[in-house]
Design a protein around this motif. Structure first.
Motif, PDB file in Angstrom:
ATOM      1  N   ALA A  24       2.723   9.033  89.333  1.00 22.66           N
ATOM      2  CA  ALA A  24       2.442   7.737  90.047  1.00 22.66           C
ATOM      3  C   ALA A  24       2.836   6.700  89.980  1.00 22.66           C
ATOM      4  CB  ALA A  24       1.058   7.182  89.499  1.00 22.66           C
ATOM      5  N   ALA A  25       3.655   6.083  88.408  1.00 23.79           N
ATOM      6  CA  ALA A  25       4.457   4.891  88.043  1.00 23.79           C
ATOM      7  C   ALA A  25       5.782   5.270  88.263  1.00 23.79           C
ATOM      8  CB  ALA A  25       4.563   5.172  86.289  1.00 23.79           C
ATOM      9  N   LYS A  26       6.499   6.348  89.654  1.00 22.04           N
ATOM     10  CA  LYS A  26       7.660   5.929  89.848  1.00 22.04           C
ATOM     11  C   LYS A  26       6.847   5.156  91.005  1.00 22.04           C
ATOM     12  CE  LYS A  26       9.549  10.192  90.438  1.00 22.04           C
ATOM     13  NZ  LYS A  26       9.855  11.511  91.299  1.00 22.04           N
ATOM     14  N   ALA A  27       8.261   3.998  91.285  1.00 21.06           N
ATOM     15  CA  ALA A  27       8.164   3.017  92.104  1.00 21.06           C
ATOM     16  C   ALA A  27       9.045   3.918  94.003  1.00 21.06           C
ATOM     17  CB  ALA A  27       9.416   2.404  92.218  1.00 21.06           C
ATOM     18  N   GLU A  28       9.287   4.389  93.614  1.00 17.12           N
ATOM     19  CA  GLU A  28       9.656   5.812  94.974  1.00 17.12           C
ATOM     20  C   GLU A  28       8.713   7.000  94.563  1.00 17.12           C
ATOM     21  OE1 GLU A  28      12.838   5.422  97.472  1.00 17.12           O
ATOM     22  OE2 GLU A  28      12.061   3.200  96.457  1.00 17.12           O
ATOM     23  N   GLY A  29       7.308   6.476  96.130  1.00 18.56           N
ATOM     24  CA  GLY A  29       6.516   7.740  95.632  1.00 18.56           C
ATOM     25  C   GLY A  29       4.979   7.041  94.772  1.00 18.56           C
ATOM     26  N   GLY A  30       5.159   6.131  94.373  1.00 19.07           N
ATOM     27  CA  GLY A  30       4.295   6.165  93.161  1.00 19.07           C
ATOM     28  C   GLY A  30       3.034   5.380  94.032  1.00 19.07           C
ATOM     29  N   GLY A  31       2.829   4.643  93.356  1.00 24.87           N
ATOM     30  CA  GLY A  31       1.251   3.805  93.322  1.00 24.87           C
ATOM     31  C   GLY A  31       0.448   3.426  93.473  1.00 24.87           C
ATOM     32  N   VAL A  32      -0.885   3.265  93.854  1.00 24.86           N
ATOM     33  CA  VAL A  32      -2.094   3.091  94.140  1.00 24.86           C
ATOM     34  C   VAL A  32      -2.541   3.528  95.627  1.00 24.86           C
ATOM     35  CG1 VAL A  32      -2.870   0.783  94.174  1.00 24.86           C
ATOM     36  CG2 VAL A  32      -4.539   2.693  93.015  1.00 24.86           C
ATOM     37  N   LEU A  33      -2.273   2.928  96.639  1.00 31.63           N
ATOM     38  CA  LEU A  33      -1.979   2.583  97.659  1.00 31.63           C
ATOM     39  C   LEU A  33      -1.737   5.008  98.474  1.00 31.63           C
ATOM     40  CD1 LEU A  33      -0.790   0.836 101.262  1.00 31.63           C
ATOM     41  CD2 LEU A  33      -0.656   2.859 101.120  1.00 31.63           C
ATOM     42  N   LEU A  34      -0.330   5.035  97.842  1.00 28.55           N
ATOM     43  CA  LEU A  34      -0.103   6.996  98.188  1.00 28.55           C
ATOM     44  C   LEU A  34      -1.286   7.237  96.992  1.00 28.55           C
ATOM     45  CD1 LEU A  34       3.673   6.181  98.106  1.00 28.55           C
ATOM     46  CD2 LEU A  34       2.155   6.928 100.335  1.00 28.55           C
ATOM     47  N   ASP A  35      -2.308   7.701  95.897  1.00 30.65           N
ATOM     48  CA  ASP A  35      -2.411   8.046  95.214  1.00 30.65           C
ATOM     49  C   ASP A  35      -3.770   7.974  95.776  1.00 30.65           C
ATOM     50  OD1 ASP A  35      -2.725   9.912  93.122  1.00 30.65           O
ATOM     51  OD2 ASP A  35      -2.558   7.913  91.986  1.00 30.65           O
ATOM     52  N   LEU A  36      -4.182   6.658  96.450  1.00 36.84           N
ATOM     53  CA  LEU A  36      -5.743   6.910  96.455  1.00 36.84           C
ATOM     54  C   LEU A  36      -5.776   7.316  98.131  1.00 36.84           C
ATOM     55  CD1 LEU A  36      -7.123   5.014  93.689  1.00 36.84           C
ATOM     56  CD2 LEU A  36      -6.936   7.611  93.928  1.00 36.84           C
ATOM     57  N   CYS A  37      -5.019   7.643  99.294  1.00 40.13           N
ATOM     58  CA  CYS A  37      -4.991   7.337 100.145  1.00 40.13           C
ATOM     59  C   CYS A  37      -5.960   8.194 101.291  1.00 40.13           C
ATOM     60  CB  CYS A  37      -3.131   7.930 100.950  1.00 40.13           C
ATOM     61  SG  CYS A  37      -3.256   9.206 100.588  1.00 40.13           S
ATOM     62  N   HIS A  38      -6.815   8.785 100.185  1.00 35.72           N
ATOM     63  CA  HIS A  38      -8.290   9.881 101.291  1.00 35.72           C
ATOM     64  C   HIS A  38      -8.647   8.609 102.133  1.00 35.72           C
ATOM     65  CE1 HIS A  38      -7.954  13.440  99.639  1.00 35.72           C
ATOM     66  NE2 HIS A  38      -7.946  13.502  98.376  1.00 35.72           N
ATOM     67  N   GLU A  39      -9.277   7.041 101.570  1.00 39.91           N
ATOM     68  CA  GLU A  39      -9.825   6.199 102.689  1.00 39.91           C
ATOM     69  C   GLU A  39      -8.855   5.957 103.916  1.00 39.91           C
ATOM     70  OE1 GLU A  39     -12.500   7.028 100.142  1.00 39.91           O
ATOM     71  OE2 GLU A  39     -10.494   7.092  99.719  1.00 39.91           O
ATOM     72  N   LEU A  40      -7.687   5.881 103.475  1.00 35.40           N
ATOM     73  CA  LEU A  40      -6.529   5.766 104.434  1.00 35.40           C
ATOM     74  C   LEU A  40      -6.706   7.121 106.014  1.00 35.40           C
ATOM     75  CD1 LEU A  40      -3.508   4.118 103.479  1.00 35.40           C
ATOM     76  CD2 LEU A  40      -4.933   3.150 105.113  1.00 35.40           C
ATOM     77  N   ASP A  41      -6.441   7.882 105.634  1.00 29.34           N
ATOM     78  CA  ASP A  41      -7.141   9.212 106.227  1.00 29.34           C
ATOM     79  C   ASP A  41      -8.682   9.028 107.189  1.00 29.34           C
ATOM     80  OD1 ASP A  41      -6.344  11.836 107.124  1.00 29.34           O
ATOM     81  OD2 ASP A  41      -7.800  12.211 105.967  1.00 29.34           O
ATOM     82  N   LEU A  42      -9.413   8.286 106.256  1.00 27.68           N
ATOM     83  CA  LEU A  42     -10.595   8.444 107.146  1.00 27.68           C
ATOM     84  C   LEU A  42     -10.893   7.649 107.668  1.00 27.68           C
ATOM     85  CD1 LEU A  42     -14.027   9.447 106.760  1.00 27.68           C
ATOM     86  CD2 LEU A  42     -14.107   7.557 104.992  1.00 27.68           C
TER      87      LEU A  42
END
Length: 316
Positions: free
Chosen positions: A152-170
């Protein structure tokens, strides 16, 4: 169903270990592989020797070559979310996964949550506005775990938007066709390019809404509020209080949950797909080919991030 299925679980972090345990419980012959000890060539050789399915629970930025190898071998995959973090990479994943997409799944296990099932079957035609939120202090997630050493700490593929994207999926499930209008993110001086809080503004037809996620709040919050002119759904997933407000009053729904049951139900459906057998009938089953609009929404949101400030909390 699963007794004869040999499944490789690639990625030995917490989610990989969970999938391995659940597969074993479901009767599959599961094998856990730490990716640091492996390679794409070794995976290709294992597939050639005979494997029924692969669970990919690695960091997001290395999934494309793994999916490509499985697609070429005709071996279905269960891929942890998100599928990809850039629209161009998502397009590449979509192409290489075509031979197996209708037998593969994306790890949106929240689609098996009883409250999500209620929302999926509710009449939401009057909804004009929604707000979906999730967050928790990332330093409290797990014992003996450091954010700075994680994917999650990687600029490429990390961060909270990707990590907690279940709500985007909902949001994508409830309102198909949503488009991203704006994404505002907060960064951290020690982790350039990593978002610690993001707000995604979305719209579709007469519906507008926000999905917000953060690594910061001291207590877990997870809530979905859908506002309509006939009723309002206020679902607090953290406290498991689910209310529907109508002209006649407020109804509270009893929707008990055992968290691992969602993972088990998702893996049970995946094994059914692998075996060519009937699945659970979940209308939101995250079959890979059916999840592409949601995966596209997450990738477009990540690409649209605008960093508008920085947080000051110390993150070890």
């Amino acid at each position: 169903m699963a007794e004869s299925r040999h499944v490789l679980v690639v990625g030995a972090g917490s989610i990989g270990r969970r999938h391995h345990a659940n597969l074993t419980e479901l009767g599959a012959r599961a094998e856990l592989i730490g990716w640091r000890e492996y390679s794409v060539d070794l995976l290709a050789a294992r597939l050639k020797a005979g494997v029924d399915a692969v669970v990919i629970a690695t960091a997001t930025d290395i999934r494309l070559p793994l999916i490509a190898v499985c697609g070429a071998a005709g071996v279905p995959v269960y891929v942890e979310k998100p599928l990809a973090f850039r629209p161009a990479e998502l397009a590449a994943v979509t192409e290489v996964a075509k031979p197996i997409a209708d037998r593969s799944m994306l790890g949106y296990m929240m689609r098996y949550h009883p409250a999500v099932q209620v929302l999926a079957t509710a009449d939401l035609s009057d909804v004009f506005q929604f707000a979906l939120t999730i967050g928790h202090d990332v330093t409290q997630w797990r014992a003996n775990w450091r954010f700075s050493e994680s994917y999650a700490a990687k600029a490429e593929g990390g961060g909270v938007l990707l990590d907690l994207c279940h709500e985007l999926d909902l949001a994508a499930c409830l309102f198909p066709g949503l488009e991203v209008t704006r994404v505002e993110s907060l960064g951290h001086p020690a982790f350039p390019g990593v978002d610690f809080a993001s707000r995604v503004s979305l719209r579709w037809g007469g519906v507008v809404g926000d999905v917000s996620m953060d690594y910061l709040t001291p207590q877990l919050h997870r809530r979905s509020v859908l506002r309509g002119h006939e009723r309002m759904h206020d679902f607090d997933f953290a406290s498991q209080v689910y209310q529907v407000t109508e002209p006649s009053g407020v109804r509270t729904l009893d929707l008990p949950l055992e968290r691992n049951a969602m993972f088990l139900d998702a893996m049970r459906d995946f094994l059914a797909l692998v075996s060519g057998q009937s699945t659970s009938g979940n209308p939101l089953m995250p079959r890979l080919d059916l999840c592409l609009p949601s995966a596209r929404l997450a990738a477009e949101a990540w690409a649209a991030r605008t960093f508008v400030g920085e947080i000051v909390k110390e993150i070890p």
